[in-house]
Motif scaffolding. Structure first.
Motif, mmCIF file in Angstrom:
data_model
loop_
_atom_site.group_PDB
_atom_site.id
_atom_site.type_symbol
_atom_site.label_atom_id
_atom_site.label_comp_id
_atom_site.label_asym_id
_atom_site.label_seq_id
_atom_site.Cartn_x
_atom_site.Cartn_y
_atom_site.Cartn_z
ATOM 1 N N ILE A 73 0.817 -1.350 0.103
ATOM 2 C CA ILE A 73 0.019 0.211 -0.013
ATOM 3 C C ILE A 73 0.907 1.092 -0.046
ATOM 4 C CG2 ILE A 73 -1.799 1.317 1.381
ATOM 5 C CD1 ILE A 73 -2.657 -1.271 2.381
ATOM 6 N N ILE A 74 1.832 1.375 0.867
ATOM 7 C CA ILE A 74 2.741 2.683 0.985
ATOM 8 C C ILE A 74 3.586 2.741 -0.286
ATOM 9 C CG2 ILE A 74 4.456 3.699 2.283
ATOM 10 C CD1 ILE A 74 1.625 3.432 3.452
ATOM 11 N N THR A 75 3.956 1.460 -0.833
ATOM 12 C CA THR A 75 4.864 1.832 -2.113
ATOM 13 C C THR A 75 4.015 2.197 -3.240
ATOM 14 O OG1 THR A 75 6.387 -0.146 -1.204
ATOM 15 C CG2 THR A 75 6.218 0.400 -3.566
ATOM 16 N N GLN A 76 2.880 1.848 -3.360
ATOM 17 C CA GLN A 76 2.044 2.210 -4.485
ATOM 18 C C GLN A 76 1.497 3.582 -4.295
ATOM 19 O OE1 GLN A 76 1.213 1.080 -7.418
ATOM 20 N NE2 GLN A 76 2.776 -0.244 -6.970
ATOM 21 N N LYS A 77 1.336 3.940 -2.926
ATOM 22 C CA LYS A 77 0.987 5.314 -2.578
ATOM 23 C C LYS A 77 1.884 6.268 -2.989
ATOM 24 C CE LYS A 77 -0.559 8.118 1.634
ATOM 25 N NZ LYS A 77 -0.591 8.019 3.025
ATOM 26 N N TRP A 78 3.310 5.934 -2.557
ATOM 27 C CA TRP A 78 4.378 6.629 -3.133
ATOM 28 C C TRP A 78 4.383 6.934 -4.567
ATOM 29 C CZ3 TRP A 78 8.186 4.955 -6.214
ATOM 30 C CH2 TRP A 78 9.150 5.532 -6.483
ATOM 31 N N ALA A 79 4.212 5.688 -5.275
ATOM 32 C CA ALA A 79 4.434 5.771 -6.561
ATOM 33 C C ALA A 79 3.127 6.858 -7.419
ATOM 34 C CB ALA A 79 4.022 4.332 -7.157
ATOM 35 N N SER A 80 2.346 6.743 -6.409
ATOM 36 C CA SER A 80 1.086 7.884 -7.000
ATOM 37 C C SER A 80 1.240 9.127 -6.867
ATOM 38 C CB SER A 80 -0.090 7.213 -6.412
ATOM 39 O OG SER A 80 -0.496 7.696 -5.063
ATOM 40 N N LEU A 81 2.114 9.579 -5.896
ATOM 41 C CA LEU A 81 2.162 10.875 -5.343
ATOM 42 C C LEU A 81 3.521 11.577 -5.988
ATOM 43 C CD1 LEU A 81 1.899 10.181 -1.196
ATOM 44 C CD2 LEU A 81 0.088 11.084 -2.829
ATOM 45 N N ASN A 82 4.031 11.067 -6.735
ATOM 46 C CA ASN A 82 4.972 11.875 -7.651
ATOM 47 C C ASN A 82 4.527 13.180 -8.130
ATOM 48 O OD1 ASN A 82 6.893 12.671 -9.772
ATOM 49 N ND2 ASN A 82 7.212 10.594 -10.181
ATOM 50 N N GLY A 83 5.122 14.400 -7.569
ATOM 51 C CA GLY A 83 4.661 15.706 -8.182
ATOM 52 C C GLY A 83 3.472 15.908 -7.389
ATOM 53 N N PHE A 84 2.450 15.093 -7.289
ATOM 54 C CA PHE A 84 1.080 15.574 -6.608
ATOM 55 C C PHE A 84 1.361 15.860 -5.097
ATOM 56 C CE2 PHE A 84 -0.796 13.007 -10.231
ATOM 57 C CZ PHE A 84 -1.961 13.817 -10.455
ATOM 58 N N SER A 85 2.151 15.142 -4.342
ATOM 59 C CA SER A 85 2.072 15.583 -3.003
ATOM 60 C C SER A 85 3.291 14.804 -2.275
ATOM 61 C CB SER A 85 0.955 14.977 -2.151
ATOM 62 O OG SER A 85 0.917 15.734 -0.859
ATOM 63 N N PRO A 86 4.493 15.308 -2.766
ATOM 64 C CA PRO A 86 5.666 14.812 -1.937
ATOM 65 C C PRO A 86 5.632 14.768 -0.612
ATOM 66 C CG PRO A 86 6.396 16.916 -3.203
ATOM 67 C CD PRO A 86 4.840 16.627 -3.643
ATOM 68 N N TYR A 87 5.214 15.755 -0.112
ATOM 69 C CA TYR A 87 5.043 15.838 1.400
ATOM 70 C C TYR A 87 4.165 14.654 1.888
ATOM 71 C CZ TYR A 87 4.619 18.038 5.863
ATOM 72 O OH TYR A 87 4.662 18.325 7.334
ATOM 73 N N GLU A 88 3.316 13.987 1.263
ATOM 74 C CA GLU A 88 2.780 12.928 1.907
ATOM 75 C C GLU A 88 3.742 11.852 1.844
ATOM 76 O OE1 GLU A 88 0.047 12.711 3.904
ATOM 77 O OE2 GLU A 88 0.468 14.884 3.718
ATOM 78 N N ALA A 89 4.520 11.595 0.804
ATOM 79 C CA ALA A 89 5.653 10.661 0.871
ATOM 80 C C ALA A 89 6.491 10.610 1.829
ATOM 81 C CB ALA A 89 5.902 10.871 -0.951
ATOM 82 N N TRP A 90 7.071 11.901 1.888
ATOM 83 C CA TRP A 90 7.956 12.295 3.148
ATOM 84 C C TRP A 90 7.273 11.506 4.480
ATOM 85 C CZ3 TRP A 90 8.557 17.044 6.169
ATOM 86 C CH2 TRP A 90 9.840 17.190 6.805
ATOM 87 N N SER A 91 6.166 12.071 4.569
ATOM 88 C CA SER A 91 5.370 11.879 5.865
ATOM 89 C C SER A 91 5.278 10.163 6.049
ATOM 90 C CB SER A 91 3.973 12.381 6.110
ATOM 91 O OG SER A 91 4.047 13.795 6.061
ATOM 92 N N ASP A 92 5.151 9.446 5.023
ATOM 93 C CA ASP A 92 5.020 7.994 5.106
ATOM 94 C C ASP A 92 6.454 7.492 5.344
ATOM 95 O OD1 ASP A 92 2.306 7.763 5.071
ATOM 96 O OD2 ASP A 92 2.265 7.423 2.795
ATOM 97 N N TYR A 93 7.206 8.117 4.582
ATOM 98 C CA TYR A 93 8.877 7.552 4.882
ATOM 99 C C TYR A 93 9.291 7.735 6.250
ATOM 100 C CZ TYR A 93 13.781 7.105 4.261
ATOM 101 O OH TYR A 93 15.040 6.868 4.219
ATOM 102 N N ARG A 94 8.906 8.954 6.959
ATOM 103 C CA ARG A 94 9.128 9.179 8.300
ATOM 104 C C ARG A 94 8.540 8.285 9.131
ATOM 105 N NH1 ARG A 94 8.034 14.928 9.351
ATOM 106 N NH2 ARG A 94 6.502 14.816 7.785
#
Length: 505
Positions: free
Chosen positions: A429-450
């Motif tokens: 889920i998180i990997t595909q969420k990351w794949a979808s957030l490219n450009g759209f919301s890198p902030y949310e990808a950073w938050s999931d990574y943290r």
């Protein structure tokens, strides 16, 4: 880090003709956070919503670098501090100052809405205040809260505990839902004066969508705390409220995005397009040339046979391939040899400014369902999230629709792509969420990574990196040390690597 120019956009004729101070910059009604505006709250609302769209579109490009989506161009000389995470208190200051300016706007709308007995205006303002304060806490930890919006009567507001702020934000979101219900009851009784119509440039007065957006924000805030053992009872209590509301979350096709009437004219382009796309004349803007594809992201989409590749990135002008380099590489390729930002992200000058996408909303639901927090099939929600990503990128051609391409993608027998092929469902889920957030919301990808350390995004490869870790937070801005020194100094010595936001395990 380069400061991105801000775009003040306007298209609502009534606003342009009524709001005092609108000269060269449309929707610019509150440059001075200590000076109250005289505009009616229903006219301040679209200004504030538009500014929030610009805030998310233009304040976080550096996170596309950190999260493996973009890299610097070899055509530009970049300072070491941009590549080794050793930034100072003078970096990223707009994230702080712009947020508090927006919060002043929404605070005005809330107070004036209450005075005018306009529960819908109050509710929307509460929701948007909660959104901005959440981002502030997620970025800095403890921040000024209760005393932060009092202007000249409190120029040095105290800092408050991030977890306590989060808890109060949930109360404010509950209050927003109550206000929406009150407004609905009055409308159902025949009262017509509550209709905010075109002034709501996010959901066009659809309060059902505002309610679902509110619940989606609540779910996101609860998931932020998923790894904190001492928060599990609290999370379940709050989830019970969400379930009891019978409101649900954002539906398919329901992006929380704003558009006051963006058009391809000076100062009126969609903010992301204007910052990273093309000028009114069609010339490539500097930042489009400056940011190029990251090899980590390009390799992921290529290796998983992802049709979104050509929508997140453009092909390189030399050879037509999709190429990039890792963040921090000392041998960064020049523009002609690398991929730029793709047409799915740079759709048109009229495109919406996305605040929270429908695909993010469904990934949140998929994770919550997989954790047993909400009912529903995690697999179905996961596949719907991927489909929404394809729809939002408009991945289609003469041979297939977004839905067909999405199904072809998630039906593959590849871990973290196909649901049944993925042994760790949360990781998928998180990997595909990351794949979808490219450009759209890198902030949310950073938050999931943290929060979860997923996916395994590589740290900067620059030789000057001394701490091989993606930062967990930003530093308080220099303005706080200059004008609110006692209170910010009381937070102690701040490190971008070790001073964690409360929900980081």
């Amino acid at each position: 880090m380069n400061n991105i120019k801000k775009f003040a956009i306007g298209a609502l004729v009534v606003v342009l003709g009524t709001v005092s101070g609108c000269k060269d910059d449309y929707f610019d009604i509150n440059n001075n956070p200590n000076q109250a505006t005289s505009a009616p709250p229903e006219l301040v609302l679209p200004t504030a919503l538009n500014a929030t769209g610009t805030y998310f579109a233009t304040n976080f490009p550096f996170l596309n670098l950190w999260m493996g989506y973009w890299n610097w161009s070899g055509n530009y000389s970049i300072s070491q501090s941009d590549k080794n995470y050793q930034f100072t208190t003078t970096y990223f200051n707009d994230i702080w100052t712009d947020a508090y300016t927006r919060l002043k706007d929404y605070d005005f709308v809330e107070k004036q809405g209450a005075a005018a007995s306009q529960p819908y205006l109050q509710a929307i303002a509460k929701v948007m205040k909660a959104l901005h304060f959440q981002i502030l806490v997620d970025t800095y930890g403890n921040v000024p809260y209760t005393g932060a919006l009092k202007g000249a009567t409190n120029l040095q507001p105290a800092y408050e505990n991030g977890q306590a702020i989060y808890d109060n934000l949930m109360v404010q979101l509950d209050s927003a839902l109550i206000l929406i219900n009150q407004g609905n009851a009055r409308v159902n009784a025949g009262e017509e004066s509550l209709n905010i119509g075109a002034n709501d440039i996010m959901f066009q007065g659809d309060m059902g969508k505002w309610s679902r957006f509110t619940n989606t924000l609540k779910l996101r805030m609860l998931l932020r705390q998923s790894e904190k053992s001492d928060r599990q009872a609290y999370i379940q209590t709050e989830l019970a409220k969400i379930k009891a509301s019978n409101i649900g979350f954002l539906h398919e096709g329901e992006n929380a995005s704003v558009n006051p009437g963006y058009t391809n004219s000076t100062n009126r382009q969609s903010p992301f397009y204007g910052a990273f796309g093309y000028s009114v004349s069609g010339a490539t803007v500097e930042l489009n040339n400056q940011y190029r594809g990251n090899k980590y992201g390009i390799d992921f989409y290529t290796q998983t046979n992802d049709s979104r590749l050509g929508f997140f990135y453009s092909a390189s002008s030399t050879g037509g391939a999709y190429r990039g380099t890792y963040f921090g590489d000392i041998n960064t390729l020049v523009n002609s040899q690398t991929s730029g930002i793709g047409p799915g992200l740079l759709h048109s000058a009229e495109q919406d400014a996305v605040i929270l996408s429908s695909h993010e909303a469904f990934f949140l639901q998929a994770e919550a369902a997989q954790r047993g927090w909400i009912t529903g099939s995690a697999k179905t929600l996961y596949q719907t999230a991927i489909t929404e990503s394809y729809r939002n990128l408009d991945v289609q051609d003469d041979t297939g629709t977004p839905e067909e391409y999405a199904q072809e993608y998630y039906s593959q027998n590849i871990a973290n792509v196909g649901w049944d092929a993925s042994p760790n469902k949360i990781e998928a889920i998180i990997t595909q969420k990351w794949a979808s957030l490219n450009g759209f919301s890198p902030y949310e990808a950073w938050s999931d990574y943290r929060r979860l350390g997923l996916p395994a995004v590589p740290v900067s490869r620059d030789p000057s990196v001394t701490v091989r870790q993606i930062p967990v937070r930003l530093l308080y801005p220099q303005s706080e040390y200059s004008y609110n020194g006692t209170n910010v100094q009381a937070q102690g010595q701040i490190s971008q690597f070790t001073t964690k936001v409360f929900w980081i395990k």
